[in-house]
Write a protein that holds these residues in place. Structure first.
Motif, PDB file in Angstrom:
ATOM      1  N   VAL A  22       3.404   0.112   0.232  1.00 56.89           N
ATOM      2  CA  VAL A  22       4.295  -0.820   0.922  1.00 56.89           C
ATOM      3  C   VAL A  22       3.491  -2.056   1.307  1.00 56.89           C
ATOM      4  O   VAL A  22       2.267  -1.995   1.469  1.00 56.89           O
ATOM      5  N   THR A  23       4.202  -3.163   1.459  1.00 60.64           N
ATOM      6  CA  THR A  23       3.549  -4.400   1.897  1.00 60.64           C
ATOM      7  C   THR A  23       3.391  -4.332   3.410  1.00 60.64           C
ATOM      8  O   THR A  23       4.382  -4.205   4.131  1.00 60.64           O
ATOM      9  N   ALA A  24       2.146  -4.405   3.878  1.00 57.05           N
ATOM     10  CA  ALA A  24       1.910  -4.367   5.330  1.00 57.05           C
ATOM     11  C   ALA A  24       1.836  -5.777   5.896  1.00 57.05           C
ATOM     12  O   ALA A  24       2.311  -6.020   7.008  1.00 57.05           O
ATOM     13  N   SER A  25       1.214  -6.703   5.170  1.00 54.97           N
ATOM     14  CA  SER A  25       1.134  -8.076   5.691  1.00 54.97           C
ATOM     15  C   SER A  25       0.828  -9.077   4.587  1.00 54.97           C
ATOM     16  O   SER A  25       0.287  -8.725   3.531  1.00 54.97           O
TER      17      SER A  25
ATOM     18  N   GLY B  29      -9.712  -0.286   2.167  1.00 52.82           N
ATOM     19  CA  GLY B  29     -10.105   0.464   3.363  1.00 52.82           C
ATOM     20  C   GLY B  29      -9.873   1.939   3.099  1.00 52.82           C
ATOM     21  O   GLY B  29     -10.246   2.459   2.045  1.00 52.82           O
ATOM     22  N   THR B  30      -9.222   2.620   4.051  1.00 57.96           N
ATOM     23  CA  THR B  30      -8.912   4.038   3.826  1.00 57.96           C
ATOM     24  C   THR B  30      -7.604   4.160   3.040  1.00 57.96           C
ATOM     25  O   THR B  30      -7.574   4.744   1.951  1.00 57.96           O
ATOM     26  N   SER B  31      -6.547   3.544   3.595  1.00 55.50           N
ATOM     27  CA  SER B  31      -5.255   3.568   2.872  1.00 55.50           C
ATOM     28  C   SER B  31      -4.790   2.156   2.530  1.00 55.50           C
ATOM     29  O   SER B  31      -3.805   1.986   1.818  1.00 55.50           O
ATOM     30  N   SER B  32      -5.483   1.156   3.044  1.00 54.91           N
ATOM     31  CA  SER B  32      -5.049  -0.233   2.818  1.00 54.91           C
ATOM     32  C   SER B  32      -5.860  -0.890   1.711  1.00 54.91           C
ATOM     33  O   SER B  32      -7.022  -0.527   1.476  1.00 54.91           O
TER      34      SER B  32
ATOM     35  N   THR C  72      -1.749  -7.537   2.067  1.00 54.44           N
ATOM     36  CA  THR C  72      -2.256  -6.185   2.349  1.00 54.44           C
ATOM     37  C   THR C  72      -1.188  -5.179   1.989  1.00 54.44           C
ATOM     38  O   THR C  72      -0.063  -5.249   2.489  1.00 54.44           O
TER      39      THR C  72
ATOM     40  N   VAL D  83      -0.377  -0.980   1.650  1.00 48.17           N
ATOM     41  CA  VAL D  83      -0.833   0.320   2.160  1.00 48.17           C
ATOM     42  C   VAL D  83      -0.208   1.415   1.288  1.00 48.17           C
ATOM     43  O   VAL D  83       1.004   1.396   1.020  1.00 48.17           O
TER      44      VAL D  83
ATOM     45  N   VAL E  98       1.262   4.951   0.544  1.00 46.19           N
ATOM     46  CA  VAL E  98       2.017   5.881   1.391  1.00 46.19           C
ATOM     47  C   VAL E  98       2.500   7.079   0.567  1.00 46.19           C
ATOM     48  O   VAL E  98       2.671   6.984  -0.652  1.00 46.19           O
TER      49      VAL E  98
ATOM     50  N   PRO F 223       0.735   6.741   5.644  1.00 43.36           N
ATOM     51  CA  PRO F 223      -0.424   6.241   4.872  1.00 43.36           C
ATOM     52  C   PRO F 223      -1.248   7.379   4.272  1.00 43.36           C
ATOM     53  O   PRO F 223      -1.453   8.403   4.922  1.00 43.36           O
TER      54      PRO F 223
ATOM     55  N   ARG G  62      -7.556  -9.082  10.853  1.00 45.34           N
ATOM     56  CA  ARG G  62      -6.153  -8.628  10.911  1.00 45.34           C
ATOM     57  C   ARG G  62      -6.004  -7.513  11.944  1.00 45.34           C
ATOM     58  O   ARG G  62      -5.062  -7.515  12.725  1.00 45.34           O
ATOM     59  N   ARG G  63      -6.956  -6.569  11.926  1.00 40.30           N
ATOM     60  CA  ARG G  63      -6.878  -5.448  12.877  1.00 40.30           C
ATOM     61  C   ARG G  63      -6.942  -5.970  14.304  1.00 40.30           C
ATOM     62  O   ARG G  63      -6.221  -5.519  15.175  1.00 40.30           O
TER      63      ARG G  63
ATOM     64  N   ARG H 195      -3.482  -8.085  15.072  1.00 45.59           N
ATOM     65  CA  ARG H 195      -2.110  -7.735  14.757  1.00 45.59           C
ATOM     66  C   ARG H 195      -1.350  -7.136  15.947  1.00 45.59           C
ATOM     67  O   ARG H 195      -1.934  -6.547  16.840  1.00 45.59           O
TER      68      ARG H 195
ATOM     69  N   ARG I 279       0.851  -4.773  18.040  1.00 45.34           N
ATOM     70  CA  ARG I 279       1.008  -3.320  18.177  1.00 45.34           C
ATOM     71  C   ARG I 279       2.284  -3.047  18.936  1.00 45.34           C
ATOM     72  O   ARG I 279       2.530  -3.667  19.965  1.00 45.34           O
TER      73      ARG I 279
HETATM   74  C1  LIG Z   1       2.167  -0.352   6.787  1.00 46.07           C
HETATM   75  C2  LIG Z   1       2.491   0.968   7.495  1.00 46.07           C
HETATM   76  C3  LIG Z   1       2.666   2.075   6.453  1.00 46.07           C
HETATM   77  C4  LIG Z   1       1.279   1.301   8.373  1.00 46.07           C
HETATM   78  O1  LIG Z   1       1.596   2.498   9.042  1.00 46.07           O
HETATM   79  P1  LIG Z   1       0.897   2.870  10.453  1.00 46.07           P
HETATM   80  O2  LIG Z   1       1.513   4.119  10.929  1.00 46.07           O
HETATM   81  O3  LIG Z   1       0.810   1.679  11.317  1.00 46.07           O
HETATM   82  O4  LIG Z   1      -0.508   3.293   9.928  1.00 46.07           O
HETATM   83  P2  LIG Z   1      -1.975   3.060  10.505  1.00 46.07           P
HETATM   84  O5  LIG Z   1      -2.023   2.357  11.816  1.00 46.07           O
HETATM   85  O6  LIG Z   1      -2.629   4.405  10.392  1.00 46.07           O
HETATM   86  O7  LIG Z   1      -2.576   2.087   9.414  1.00 46.07           O
HETATM   87  C5  LIG Z   1      -2.760   2.498   8.076  1.00 46.07           C
HETATM   88  C6  LIG Z   1      -3.507   1.412   7.366  1.00 46.07           C
HETATM   89  O8  LIG Z   1      -2.676   0.264   7.281  1.00 46.07           O
HETATM   90  C7  LIG Z   1      -3.349  -0.867   7.816  1.00 46.07           C
HETATM   91  N1  LIG Z   1      -2.358  -1.708   8.446  1.00 46.07           N
HETATM   92  C8  LIG Z   1      -1.374  -1.295   9.271  1.00 46.07           C
HETATM   93  N2  LIG Z   1      -0.635  -2.361   9.646  1.00 46.07           N
HETATM   94  C9  LIG Z   1      -1.168  -3.449   9.026  1.00 46.07           C
HETATM   95  C10 LIG Z   1      -0.860  -4.839   9.007  1.00 46.07           C
HETATM   96  N3  LIG Z   1       0.166  -5.339   9.702  1.00 46.07           N
HETATM   97  N4  LIG Z   1      -1.623  -5.662   8.260  1.00 46.07           N
HETATM   98  C11 LIG Z   1      -2.646  -5.182   7.535  1.00 46.07           C
HETATM   99  N5  LIG Z   1      -2.996  -3.861   7.510  1.00 46.07           N
HETATM  100  C12 LIG Z   1      -2.266  -3.019   8.249  1.00 46.07           C
HETATM  101  C13 LIG Z   1      -4.338  -0.278   8.825  1.00 46.07           C
HETATM  102  O9  LIG Z   1      -5.418  -1.164   9.083  1.00 46.07           O
HETATM  103  C14 LIG Z   1      -4.774   0.974   8.095  1.00 46.07           C
HETATM  104  O10 LIG Z   1      -5.735   0.622   7.124  1.00 46.07           O
HETATM  105  P3  LIG Z   1      -6.857   1.700   6.638  1.00 46.07           P
HETATM  106  O11 LIG Z   1      -6.168   3.005   6.344  1.00 46.07           O
HETATM  107  O12 LIG Z   1      -7.434   1.097   5.385  1.00 46.07           O
HETATM  108  O13 LIG Z   1      -7.852   1.819   7.744  1.00 46.07           O
HETATM  109  C15 LIG Z   1       3.753   0.864   8.407  1.00 46.07           C
HETATM  110  O14 LIG Z   1       3.531  -0.092   9.423  1.00 46.07           O
HETATM  111  C16 LIG Z   1       5.004   0.494   7.623  1.00 46.07           C
HETATM  112  O15 LIG Z   1       5.613   1.341   6.971  1.00 46.07           O
HETATM  113  N6  LIG Z   1       5.412  -0.791   7.678  1.00 46.07           N
HETATM  114  C17 LIG Z   1       6.586  -1.252   6.934  1.00 46.07           C
HETATM  115  C18 LIG Z   1       6.194  -1.586   5.489  1.00 46.07           C
HETATM  116  C19 LIG Z   1       7.367  -2.124   4.714  1.00 46.07           C
HETATM  117  O16 LIG Z   1       8.449  -1.584   4.781  1.00 46.07           O
HETATM  118  N7  LIG Z   1       7.121  -3.210   3.976  1.00 46.07           N
HETATM  119  C20 LIG Z   1       8.176  -3.904   3.267  1.00 46.07           C
HETATM  120  C21 LIG Z   1       8.853  -4.847   4.194  1.00 46.07           C
HETATM  121  S1  LIG Z   1      10.516  -5.102   3.735  1.00 46.07           S
END
Ligand SMILES: CC(C)(COP(=O)(O)OP(=O)(O)OC[C@H]1O[C@@H](n2cnc3c(N)ncnc32)[C@H](O)[C@@H]1OP(=O)(O)O)[C@@H](O)C(=O)NCCC(=O)NCCS
Length: 161
Positions: free
Chosen positions: A57-60, A86-89, A115, A117, A119, A125, A152-153, A156, A158
């Motif tokens: 998925v697109t995180a950012s 990273g780990t999942s990103s 970015t 992630v 899933v 993730p 970003r961390r 961003r 929370r």
């Molecule tokens: C992205 C998403 C899966 C992260 O889930 P989460 O429960 O916050 O997971 P975590 O906090 O454990 O973060 C997981 C990884 O994502 C990264 N991450 C989370 N939010 C991020 C952001 N806004 N920007 C960049 N990286 C991000 C974290 O740094 C982490 O990286 P790592 O595993 O490499 O260390 C979740 O926020 C999500 O599903 N967002 C919606 C995505 C989506 O629908 N996109 C399409 C938009 S229409």
């Protein structure tokens, strides 16, 4: 020596080519920025999914620079490459170049860092393979990507618990 199971940036590189047509245009006849963003998202998704070998998925999106306008009749190339993992990103760098269909110099019209992630089927993730750093450029991009990811961390939003 490369980490076993690591994958090179080359193995996940992705490119798409699109012809810009009148329905892509805004009121002044150039192409909508949003249209370019959607294509950037798609090509970044392809590169990330190739690397992760799972859904992403697109995180950012950050630092999307539109350097020059794109015109109807331009052929636009979108090139995506993983720069940091990273780990999942995964940070994906996308470069956008345009040239008139009837010929002319290609122009760098935009650049973005996306970015993605990885899933699982429930949207949680999951870890991705490490990135094999094969060249000096790969290493430089990775270090720059790490710095951007830390920023970003740090910055961003929370959600409150
Ligand atoms: C992205 C998403 C899966 C992260 O889930 P989460 O429960 O916050 O997971 P975590 O906090 O454990 O973060 C997981 C990884 O994502 C990264 N991450 C989370 N939010 C991020 C952001 N806004 N920007 C960049 N990286 C991000 C974290 O740094 C982490 O990286 P790592 O595993 O490499 O260390 C979740 O926020 C999500 O599903 N967002 C919606 C995505 C989506 O629908 N996109 C399409 C938009 S229409």
């Amino acid at each position: 020596m490369a980490d076993p199971g690591s994958l090179s940036a080359t193995s996940s590189r992705a490119s798409t080519v699109r012809l810009m047509v009148p329905t892509d245009a805004n009121f002044v006849g150039n192409v909508f920025g949003g249209h370019i963003l959607a294509e950037i998202d798609r090509v970044a998704y392809i590169a990330a999914t190739r690397h992760a070998r799972s859904g992403c998925v697109t995180a950012s999106f950050d630092r999307v620079d539109f350097l020059l306008p794109v015109h109807v009749g331009d052929v636009v190339d979108f090139d995506a490459q993983i720069t940091f993992v990273g780990t999942s990103s995964m940070e994906v760098w996308v470069r956008v170049r345009a040239e008139p269909i009837h010929g002319g110099e290609p122009r760098l019209v935009g650049e973005a860092y996306v970015t993605m992630v990885a899933v699982d089927s429930t949207g949680r993730p999951v870890p991705v393979p490490p990135l094999a750093l094969e060249t000096v450029e790969d290493r430089l991009r990775f270090e720059e990507g790490r710095r951007r990811m830390e920023e970003r961390r740090r910055t961003r939003h929370r959600q409150p618990p």
